[in-house]
Enzyme design. Structure first.
Site, PDB file in Angstrom:
ATOM      1  N   GLU A 114      73.145  71.994  42.730  1.00 20.11           N
ATOM      2  CA  GLU A 114      73.007  72.636  43.945  1.00 20.11           C
ATOM      3  C   GLU A 114      71.628  71.832  45.161  1.00 20.11           C
ATOM      4  O   GLU A 114      71.656  71.680  46.483  1.00 20.11           O
ATOM      5  CB  GLU A 114      72.513  73.624  43.997  1.00 20.11           C
ATOM      6  CG  GLU A 114      74.058  74.509  42.815  1.00 20.11           C
ATOM      7  CD  GLU A 114      72.365  76.470  42.384  1.00 20.11           C
ATOM      8  OE1 GLU A 114      72.342  76.242  41.830  1.00 20.11           O
ATOM      9  OE2 GLU A 114      73.657  77.739  43.271  1.00 20.11           O
ATOM     10  N   GLU A 134      77.480  76.615  35.213  1.00 20.47           N
ATOM     11  CA  GLU A 134      76.319  77.820  35.104  1.00 20.47           C
ATOM     12  C   GLU A 134      77.396  79.171  34.665  1.00 20.47           C
ATOM     13  O   GLU A 134      76.137  79.717  33.113  1.00 20.47           O
ATOM     14  CB  GLU A 134      76.285  78.912  36.395  1.00 20.47           C
ATOM     15  CG  GLU A 134      74.734  77.557  36.959  1.00 20.47           C
ATOM     16  CD  GLU A 134      75.102  76.862  38.119  1.00 20.47           C
ATOM     17  OE1 GLU A 134      76.554  75.933  37.290  1.00 20.47           O
ATOM     18  OE2 GLU A 134      74.851  76.258  39.015  1.00 20.47           O
TER      19      GLU A 134
END
Ligand SMILES: NC(=O)c1ccc[n+]([C@@H]2O[C@H](COP(=O)([O-])OP(=O)(O)OC[C@H]3O[C@@H](n4cnc5c(N)ncnc54)[C@H](O)[C@@H]3O)[C@@H](O)[C@H]2O)c1
Length: 741
Positions: A114, A134
């Site tokens: 990210e 995730e």
């Protein structure tokens, strides 16, 4: 050093190099993120800086993501305060006055990916991987990943990457738009990143801000249709009660239809919610606990060093011996395989060859590697070569006399420092070694079938086993890529012991008239890979009779001696072995409920219970009535809470070093659903008092017919419930009280 960032500025070019530093994988700890925000602000404000390269410290990672132990703190409300990472990434990394480039070597995963996506361009070495895994921890990306990834690779690919948690290798990442430049060698990484950064600084190459891109998102209607397809996939592949995958899609959809700002806001809301779900708490627990199983107090912290196991001798080339041999040769260990005669030896060697060949056929192993592995395998029908062995693993038949004889012979033929281990599933390790003077180097090496595939290695130590031997066996387990869990010596060791009530409770329900196929369906929906009766077929009904008998004998206060398995065996319903058990099996081992084929056996077993409870027939009738109206949740409690009860005893007796070891062992052997955390974690999330009360209500229900003991909450569970402490912490929290248990 505390996790942080540091930087240097090349005064000639004006390019700043900012390192994410938290070895070994540069996990994004809150202190690193604070330092990142501070240093980015400094560099963006520094007039001498034209462009900023962000990279990872050390050889292995850009960043493998958010620091996972921090999740536990966040979940318990004690985590350090994070800077507003999203605002920082947008203002200082993506849209700051100076362009930014991520120089990626190794993994850029989760939060690491990210951060990289927030930069204006990504340069990666060919061996790098990028992804957002995730969801496997029960959470969703929280630093804008649900918004930037779809804008870089398209909604469909982004959904696939997030839902499967599979990362992309650098070259595919470039083809998809996630990476801008791939370099072949590590040495080329920073020069290529610098070139690109300067080109953006002087305007010859445009800066890309992922969050403002729209070309891969398409119009809202198309985005909705795409996300709908994702929802169908989620509905098909996600266990009931697991909400975070569809909530991740909600965040993607909001961003794609209402714009990135709304998307980021939605992502933050979803993240804050899912991080508190039991699913996430359980998955994080399993992730972290798995790393701790090989740390055993008094052994791995004793200053001893493990001795390498270069040559392992295996007795018995049957199902287990051949699987164990496969695991050894695959991992560079020489094997001497002993069988009783030439024919059986050839059979065993062929099984090893077939195990390896199946990987070749699937394209997972080269023919050369296959040859290499097979060259490590030597067969014998004598003890020839056993003098070379650093460790012996006995995997002959489950017969006390035979094992004792073998161990007495091993003491004669092996070196004095050779570890003598057994793969017994039920026999006391002290009994196995009773006819030797070598009890200090005898240990259990309990593999699970198929031994070359199943991850768990249950290592059974006795009071006499040398620390060095335990340490060496743990290291051996890791060397053959197993997860070693060290347990104490008791009937069934840890795994089989805590799961004996699983089958017994199912037999009791069947004897009371509950449909066996409903039981299996409900337990499968709970998340086990198969229900207890299907499992009994898989393991073999005869094995079930044998092992069940051991528990009835040793734990008579808390077992239910159903006649069901005996009657199945006597009726030649042996399970998968002869294609007839609770299910019938076709040539491809597909199971269909045996239904009428076993009706008479089930009825006879139920009648046997009726006969035993003849003096309390009225009470038994009442119980049957209640049980037949059980909801699915009642059935789950009826079967799983006795498992929790026995798990509590195993923790209380110190059979496992840590309660979490038992959770990991249950996940890796029985397929206990990781998203429920294991028997102890599941109970702790529900609360010890609730588990105690439910077990007590079953005990009260069955006491009139003499079966209350099967459910009676054990002392440890009661103590934890009374004191309001978790089962995981009970031993330390209850302190001296425990000594009296
Ligand atoms: N099958 C399972 O799922 C499983 C799981 C864990 C542990 N175990 C345990 O592993 C052991 C082996 O089980 P298995 O399923 O592989 O049995 P198996 O019957 O498939 O194989 C046992 C082999 O040992 C050989 N053998 C017997 N005596 C021997 C001797 N003196 N020297 C050399 N070889 C000898 C036999 O010829 C046979 O080939 C048992 O103790 C069993 O309880 C089995």
């Amino acid at each position: 050093m505390a996790p942080s960032t540091y930087y240097s500025i090349d005064s000639q070019s004006g390019v700043a190099l900012l390192y994410l530093s938290n070895p070994p994988v540069n996990a994004l700890h809150p202190s690193l993120l604070s330092s990142f925000a501070e240093n980015m602000a400094l560099l963006q404000a520094d007039a001498s800086v034209k462009a900023i390269i962000i990279t990872g410290d050390g050889p292995s990672a850009f960043s493998a993501g958010f620091d996972i132990p921090q999740f536990v703190k966040t979940q318990s409300g004690s985590g350090a305060k994070l800077p507003d990472v999203n605002a920082m990434l947008t203002a200082l990394v993506e849209n700051g006055p100076k362009p930014t480039v991520a120089a990626i070597k190794g993994s850029a995963l989760g939060g690491g990916c990210e951060v990289a996506m927030a930069t204006n361009a990504r340069v990666a070495t060919a061996k790098s991987v990028l992804g957002l895994p995730e969801l496997q921890l029960g959470i969703i990306p929280g630093f804008g990943g649900t918004q930037r990834l779809p804008r870089l690779v398209g909604i469909q690919k982004a959904m696939e990457m997030m839902l499967t948690s599979k990362p992309l290798k650098a070259v595919e990442a470039k083809n998809r738009g996630l990476v801008d430049v791939v370099v072949a060698n590590d040495d080329d990484l920073l020069p290529a990143a610098k070139q690109l950064a300067l080109a953006m600084a002087n305007g010859t190459t445009p800066r890309t801000c992922a969050l403002s891109k729209t070309d891969k998102i398409g119009p809202p209607m198309a985005a909705r249709a795409m996300v709908q397809l994702g929802r169908m996939q989620v509905a098909k592949n996600t266990p009931p009660g697991m909400k975070h995958p569809s909530m991740c899609l909600d965040a993607i959809l909001v961003g794609a239809t209402e714009g990135p700002e709304a998307g980021i806001k939605k992502e933050a809301e979803v993240f804050a919610e899912v991080v508190q779900h039991d699913v996430s708490k359980s998955l994080v627990h399993v992730f972290l606990s798995q790393r701790l199983t090989s740390k055993i107090r008094g052994v791995t912290d004793s200053g001893l060093r493990p001795r390498p196991m270069k040559c392992v001798a295996i007795i018995g080339g049957g199902l287990m011996g051949s699987g164990i041999a496969t695991a050894c040769v695959l991992n560079g260990i020489d094997v001497v395989l002993k069988e009783v005669n030439q024919k059986f030896l050839e059979g065993g060697m062929q099984r090893v060859a077939a195990n390896l060949m199946s990987s070749v056929k699937k394209g997972r192993m080269t023919k050369e590697k296959y040859e290499q592995c097979m060259s490590r395998l030597k067969g014998t029908i004598t003890y020839e070569g056993f003098d070379r062995a650093d460790m012996v693993i006995e995997a002959a038949l489950e017969d006390i006399g035979l094992k004792q004889k073998i161990f007495a012979e091993l003491e004669q033929v092996c070196r004095k420092d050779c570890i003598l281990s057994t793969n017994t599933s039920t026999i006391d390790i002290n009994v196995v070694g009773a006819k030797t003077n070598a009890i200090n180097r005898i240990i259990g090496n309990h593999f699970f079938s198929p031994a070359h595939i199943m991850k768990l290695l249950e290592i059974i130590k006795t009071d006499s086993t040398d620390k060095q031997v335990i340490l060496d066996t743990i290291a051996f387990g890791k060397a053959i890529k197993k997860v070693p869990v060290v347990v104490g010596n008791c009937t069934g060791f840890a795994v089989n012991r805590v799961f004996f009530p699983y089958t017994m409770a199912a037999c009791l329900l069947v004897d009371l008239g509950v449909d066996p196929y409903r039981i299996d369906k409900v337990i499968k929906a709970f998340g086990m890979p198969m229900g207890p009766l299907r499992l009994a077929d898989l393991v073999g009904i005869e094995v079930g009779v044998h092992v069940g008998g051991q528990f009835v004998q040793n734990f008579s206060d808390r077992t239910y001696a159903s006649e069901l398995m005996h009657r199945m065996r006597d009726g030649d319903r042996l399970g998968e072995k002869n294609k007839k058990g609770f299910y019938n099996y076709d040539a491809k081992r597909r199971a269909t409920p045996a239904g009428r084929d076993v009706e008479a056996i089930l009825a006879a077993s139920g009648a046997a219970l009726d006969a035993k409870a003849a003096n309390t027939a009225a009470q038994l009738r009442q119980i049957k009535q209640k049980v037949r109206s059980f909801s699915d949740k009642d059935i789950v409690d009826f079967i799983m809470l006795p498992v929790v009860n026995e798990s509590s005893r195993v923790v209380a007796e110190g059979i496992v070093d840590k309660a979490s070891d038992l959770d990991i062992a249950s996940v890796l052997s029985m397929g206990f659903p990781p998203y429920r955390g294991g028997p102890i974690k599941m109970a702790d999330l529900r609360g010890a008092a609730s588990v105690r009360d439910r077990l007590a209500s079953f005990a009260a229900m069955f006491t009139p017919v003499g079966l209350g003991g099967f459910f009676e909450p054990c002392d440890y569970l009661q103590s934890c419930a009374r004191a309001g402490v978790t089962l995981a912490d009970g031993r330390s929290a209850l302190g001296t009280q425990m000594a009296r248990l």
